[in-house]
Design a protein around this motif. Sequence first.
Motif, mmCIF file in Angstrom:
data_model
loop_
_atom_site.group_PDB
_atom_site.id
_atom_site.type_symbol
_atom_site.label_atom_id
_atom_site.label_comp_id
_atom_site.label_asym_id
_atom_site.label_seq_id
_atom_site.Cartn_x
_atom_site.Cartn_y
_atom_site.Cartn_z
ATOM 1 N N ILE A 12 5.029 -19.463 30.821
ATOM 2 C CA ILE A 12 3.939 -19.699 31.771
ATOM 3 C C ILE A 12 2.995 -20.671 31.064
ATOM 4 C CG2 ILE A 12 4.123 -17.662 33.226
ATOM 5 C CD1 ILE A 12 2.063 -16.295 31.384
ATOM 6 N N TYR A 14 -0.172 -23.023 30.004
ATOM 7 C CA TYR A 14 -1.632 -22.936 29.931
ATOM 8 C C TYR A 14 -2.241 -23.861 30.963
ATOM 9 C CZ TYR A 14 -1.473 -20.549 25.398
ATOM 10 O OH TYR A 14 -1.261 -19.658 24.392
ATOM 11 N N THR A 26 11.214 -28.220 30.649
ATOM 12 C CA THR A 26 11.615 -26.809 30.581
ATOM 13 C C THR A 26 11.908 -26.288 31.983
ATOM 14 O OG1 THR A 26 9.941 -26.642 28.854
ATOM 15 C CG2 THR A 26 10.985 -24.594 29.554
ATOM 16 N N ASP A 51 -0.448 -19.451 32.626
ATOM 17 C CA ASP A 51 -1.069 -18.576 31.625
ATOM 18 C C ASP A 51 -2.556 -18.926 31.638
ATOM 19 O OD1 ASP A 51 -1.607 -17.082 29.376
ATOM 20 O OD2 ASP A 51 -0.228 -18.165 28.047
ATOM 21 N N GLY A 258 10.052 -23.741 24.740
ATOM 22 C CA GLY A 258 10.120 -24.824 23.769
ATOM 23 C C GLY A 258 10.109 -24.237 22.361
ATOM 24 N N ASP A 260 8.243 -24.624 20.025
ATOM 25 C CA ASP A 260 6.902 -24.326 19.515
ATOM 26 C C ASP A 260 6.518 -22.858 19.677
ATOM 27 O OD1 ASP A 260 7.102 -25.025 22.285
ATOM 28 O OD2 ASP A 260 4.931 -25.077 22.445
ATOM 29 N N TRP A 290 10.083 -33.424 23.171
ATOM 30 C CA TRP A 290 10.147 -34.851 23.541
ATOM 31 C C TRP A 290 9.002 -35.625 22.901
ATOM 32 C CZ3 TRP A 290 13.844 -37.326 26.262
ATOM 33 C CH2 TRP A 290 14.698 -36.557 27.048
HETATM 34 O O1 ME8 Z 1 2.648 -22.286 25.060
HETATM 35 N N1 ME8 Z 1 8.601 -31.492 24.835
HETATM 36 O O2 ME8 Z 1 1.927 -22.878 27.164
HETATM 37 P P1 ME8 Z 1 1.916 -24.474 27.088
HETATM 38 C C1 ME8 Z 1 9.288 -30.446 25.339
HETATM 39 N N2 ME8 Z 1 1.078 -20.478 27.609
HETATM 40 N N3 ME8 Z 1 8.701 -29.382 25.902
HETATM 41 C C2 ME8 Z 1 7.368 -29.349 25.961
HETATM 42 C C3 ME8 Z 1 6.580 -30.407 25.448
HETATM 43 C C4 ME8 Z 1 7.257 -31.527 24.856
HETATM 44 N N4 ME8 Z 1 6.611 -32.571 24.356
HETATM 45 N N5 ME8 Z 1 5.275 -30.092 25.655
HETATM 46 C C5 ME8 Z 1 5.269 -28.870 26.280
HETATM 47 C C6 ME8 Z 1 2.196 -22.014 26.156
HETATM 48 N N6 ME8 Z 1 6.517 -28.429 26.466
HETATM 49 C C7 ME8 Z 1 1.992 -20.575 26.550
HETATM 50 C C8 ME8 Z 1 3.330 -19.940 26.903
HETATM 51 S S1 ME8 Z 1 4.860 -17.886 27.681
HETATM 52 C C9 ME8 Z 1 4.695 -16.205 27.775
HETATM 53 C C10 ME8 Z 1 3.277 -18.486 27.254
HETATM 54 C C11 ME8 Z 1 6.903 -27.186 27.150
HETATM 55 O O3 ME8 Z 1 1.236 -24.928 28.318
HETATM 56 C C12 ME8 Z 1 7.725 -26.259 26.259
HETATM 57 O O4 ME8 Z 1 8.447 -25.375 27.082
HETATM 58 O O5 ME8 Z 1 1.405 -24.936 25.786
HETATM 59 C C13 ME8 Z 1 6.661 -25.471 25.560
HETATM 60 O O6 ME8 Z 1 7.157 -24.255 25.022
HETATM 61 C C14 ME8 Z 1 5.697 -25.228 26.689
HETATM 62 O O7 ME8 Z 1 5.712 -26.456 27.445
HETATM 63 C C15 ME8 Z 1 4.297 -24.931 26.172
HETATM 64 O O8 ME8 Z 1 3.435 -24.847 27.251
#
Ligand code: ME8
Length: 509
Positions: A12, A14, A26, A51, A258, A260, A290
């Motif tokens: 989910i 942010y 994703t 989130d 991801g 991270d 990416w």
């Molecule tokens: O971490 N390349 O949310 P977030 C590939 N809220 N995937 C990427 C990316 C990139 N450059 N940038 C973002 C959170 N993503 C939490 C998650 S889950 C219970 C809570 C994708 O908004 C990738 O899937 O920071 C990464 O894990 C996610 O966006 C992070 O989104």
Amino acid sequence: MTGEPFYVTTPIYYVNDSPHIGHAYTTVAVDTLARFMRLDGRRVLFLTGTDEHGQKVDKSARDKGIDPQTFCDTVSQNFRDMNVMMNVSNDQFIRTTEPRHIAASQALWLELEKRGEIYLGKFAGWYSVRDEAFYEESELKEGKAPTGADVEWVEEENYFFKLSAWRERLLAYYDAHPDFIAPRARRNEIVSFVKGDLRDLSISRTSFKWGVPVPGNEKHVMYVWLDALTNYLTAVGYPDTDAPDYKTFWPADLHMVGKDIIRFHCVYWPAFLMAAGLPVPKRIYGHGWWTVEGQKMSKSLGNFLTAGDLVAKYGLDPLRYFMLRELPFGSDGDFSHRAMVGRINGDLANDIGNLAQRVLSFVNKNGGAQVPTPGAYKETDEALLKAARDLLSKVRAEFSEQSFNKGLETIWQVIGDSNRYVDSEAPWTLRKTDPARMATVLYVLMEAIRHVAILAQPVMPQSMAKLLDQLAVPAHQRDFAALDTALVPGTALPKPEGIFPRFVDTVPA
Ligand code: ME8
């Protein structure tokens, strides 16, 4: 809907950020899998959402001078819009500010407390608001988090989860479930983290209010990750473990994330669940990251690519195809205009587009615009038909391991075989010398294209629907079970149209 259940989730996201290509990546990967499983007869639950709690969101709202709830409402909508724009087929969209989710998070908290897994203590350590993560002193690099984010020193009364007590049981779980963490490199990373100094985890904060209140002590809000991870349970009806969706879909088949955020999903989440006496998800996949034209994406560098910009420039299905075809799923990769145009003009316009166009316009002009009637097959015909019929089991195996690029390569091998078959069988020559043989060749080609189009639907739903329309395949014969049927000779065909135009740069690169 019947069939074996398949529950798959995205993280989910942010709501502090506008959706960009990373989020789209994703979500499209999960969408592809969800579509694939539905076409394969599975009963799918596909969950995504936003989130909305925590210090980072709180701060973003404050910086804009908006109250957090109004801010969340706006940004969450941007993610819904992204899903519509990317043709994402999610079954649910969850928001962590929904009452059902607050109730589920508090229920999980109470369960952990009842089982003696939570204690009140004093936290002193480093916290990164950007990462919403605690770091050990030893993890810091030049005073920053390993991700490069700023950290701040936090000293507060906090509740702790007895994570350290779960060390051996986590390691035993990883051992007993070798496919739990994918790809392999991530698994090794997690195992060595857990084998290290696994400390108890702070799971509440007192210095701000934007979170789920801790039941029984409203001075505290829950740590955003405990609240966030619980979304996967909320969506299936937790705390009602008799809810039909909970019974059908829990534990989840796959959390796609991801790289991270694998620590949260592969260490904290299974520990919370085991500690609450709940089953653990079957698999966590941490995909790669990416960059854009060789650089990390960031607003300050001005190379922040929104999904909307890319769809407008390259088209939706070409973008979906590129994202899943360009990288071995799991590896990092670079988004470049050149690579994108290479895929559009090569794989799409030349390979599949041209194949469909030359076969279908030939049938339209020289075959009476109807499905041709085949005669006896020769060895070359049988070989191409067999390659097409063998696709499902191969592609199923590859997609089931989230090897999207390999699955697409496998489909493209049959496209390559078909193009070579057109050249060697030369229907344009047969037209004069042996029209019956020409009909057989065209029929075999159309059957090969039908297989390809049905199997490529999860990645490129709109374009493949157009192609199946042009083959006059009825809507109810487009799932994988229908691969066993065959085109009916004599069926009238519509006038063919190109599906994948070439990308022409207006300004030379
Ligand atoms: O971490 N390349 O949310 P977030 C590939 N809220 N995937 C990427 C990316 C990139 N450059 N940038 C973002 C959170 N993503 C939490 C998650 S889950 C219970 C809570 C994708 O908004 C990738 O899937 O920071 C990464 O894990 C996610 O966006 C992070 O989104």
